[in-house]
Each structure stands twice: as C-alpha cells, then as structure tokens.
Motif scaffolding. Structure first.
Motif, PDB file in Angstrom:
ATOM      1  N   ARG A  11       0.837  -1.209   0.000  1.00 25.23           N
ATOM      2  CA  ARG A  11       0.000   0.000   0.000  1.00 25.23           C
ATOM      3  C   ARG A  11       0.866   1.250   0.000  1.00 25.23           C
ATOM      4  O   ARG A  11       0.594   2.217  -0.714  1.00 25.23           O
ATOM      5  N   LEU A  12       1.914   1.245   0.827  1.00 27.27           N
ATOM      6  CA  LEU A  12       2.829   2.388   0.845  1.00 27.27           C
ATOM      7  C   LEU A  12       3.467   2.598  -0.524  1.00 27.27           C
ATOM      8  O   LEU A  12       3.597   3.732  -0.993  1.00 27.27           O
ATOM      9  N   ALA A  13       3.872   1.497  -1.147  1.00 23.49           N
ATOM     10  CA  ALA A  13       4.487   1.586  -2.475  1.00 23.49           C
ATOM     11  C   ALA A  13       3.504   2.186  -3.479  1.00 23.49           C
ATOM     12  O   ALA A  13       3.883   3.010  -4.322  1.00 23.49           O
ATOM     13  N   GLY A  14       2.232   1.797  -3.386  1.00 27.17           N
ATOM     14  CA  GLY A  14       1.219   2.337  -4.281  1.00 27.17           C
ATOM     15  C   GLY A  14       0.998   3.825  -4.078  1.00 27.17           C
ATOM     16  O   GLY A  14       0.897   4.593  -5.032  1.00 27.17           O
ATOM     17  N   VAL A  15       0.943   4.248  -2.810  1.00 22.99           N
ATOM     18  CA  VAL A  15       0.736   5.665  -2.499  1.00 22.99           C
ATOM     19  C   VAL A  15       1.923   6.506  -2.977  1.00 22.99           C
ATOM     20  O   VAL A  15       1.758   7.604  -3.513  1.00 22.99           O
TER      21      VAL A  15
END
Length: 199
Positions: A11-15
């Motif tokens: 999720r962090l990578a996506g954000v």
C-alpha cells in the motif's frame, strides 16, 4: 504517522508510486536509524504492516501523559480466554469453556467488542461459531504472526505432575496465560485504555 493500524509495504508503495522493494529497504533503513539514534519511538513491522510505536524505555512517561492514571486492564479471565483462543484457534466458545473449566460466553463477547477476537466461520458438525484472534491482537502483542507466540512447552508441567484429567484444563489455561504474558512483556510499549501493551 496518520494510520491507525499497521500499513503494508504494498500500500505504501502504491501511495508513493515506488517499487515495493525500494519501500521495504527504506523502511528498514529508517527503523535501524531510529534505533541507533535512540529516538523516543520505533518503526516496527507487526501484524503484516509498519507502524510507529513508543520506545519501551519511554513508555512509562507516555502512559502518564496520555492515560493520566486511567487504565482499564483485561481481567485474568479475559487474559486466560484470549490465551486459549490464541493457541487453539479456530476454536468454539464451548471448547474454550471446556479448557478453562468455566463458562466464557461473557468474556468472549468482551474480547470481540475490544477487537481482539473475531468470528472465523462455524464447525461443520455442530454449527458452533468458531473464533480466532485478529490482526489487532497481533498488533497489540507486537507479533508479526501467530508463529511468534511463545512455545507452550516451557510453561507446561511434567506429565507426572498432572494427577487427574479434571486438572488438565486449569493447567493448560495457566500455561497459555503465562505464555501470552511472556510474549506481551518481551516488547513493551505504550498501553491503550484496555491496559494492553502497544507493542
């Protein structure tokens, strides 16, 4: 800083629109840097995600500031019930009651309300609802997964110490409760209003 539960690397990578491996590396570097500098907080990987926690040596001061002496701890009955669920999951209320030797319906409702235990389907034979611990349980205990729960063997008595089958339930209950307390005490952080470690 803004999440209310551990956030996963994906999720962090996506954000951030970055590769997951780069995000993972940066998180580990930050965690190591904070630890080396002795900051007042840690960045930890628990319950499948990353989150900031108070460093153990500062937790007492944070407790005093945030809680101002008002804590509601889990009762011994709730702790024992939670321990049985943690080690026997998925498990029915009837099975937990059999292990503990007392009816645990009220305690199970409390654990569900506090988000530490959740329903996990039902038994095919009896239709009884099964329960398991939640990610919130892992988060509060500071565990990456259930495989990090302490082994029960050191807490169990020798076989010859068990005089009768009727005592087995209370012995196992005490053993699992001690094991959960051991897991909780290995990584102390700030406590929430339930008195659970924010570890």
């Amino acid at each position: 800083m803004v999440v209310d539960e551990p956030i996963g690397e994906e999720r962090l990578a996506g954000v951030l629109d970055l590769p997951r491996a780069e995000v993972r590396g940066a998180l580990r570097e930050l965690a190591d840097e904070y630890a080396a500098q002795g900051r007042g907080f840690d960045l930890r990987f628990v319950a499948g995600g990353w989150r900031f926690y108070t460093r153990a040596e500062f937790s007492e001061a944070v407790d005093r500031f945030v809680l101002d002496g008002q804590q509601s701890r889990l009762t011994q009955a709730a702790l024992e019930t939670l321990a049985v669920v943690a080690y026997r999951q998925p498990v029915s209320r009837a099975r937990v009651s059999a292990v503990r030797g007392v009816n645990c319906d009220g305690v199970m409702r409390t654990l569900v309300q506090r988000g530490l235990v959740e329903e996990a389907g039902s038994e095919s034979e009896t239709g009884a609802i099964l329960y398991r611990t939640t990610n919130y349980f892992l988060e509060r205990m500071g565990l990456r997964g259930l495989d990090e729960l302490p082994e029960l063997a050191p807490f169990l008595p020798e076989a010859e110490d068990v005089e009768a089958d009727s005592q087995e339930g209370s012995i196992i209950t005490e053993a699992v409760a001690e094991a959960v307390v051991a897991a909780q005490s290995t990584d102390s952080g700030t406590r929430d209003d339930d008195g659970n470690s924010d570890a």
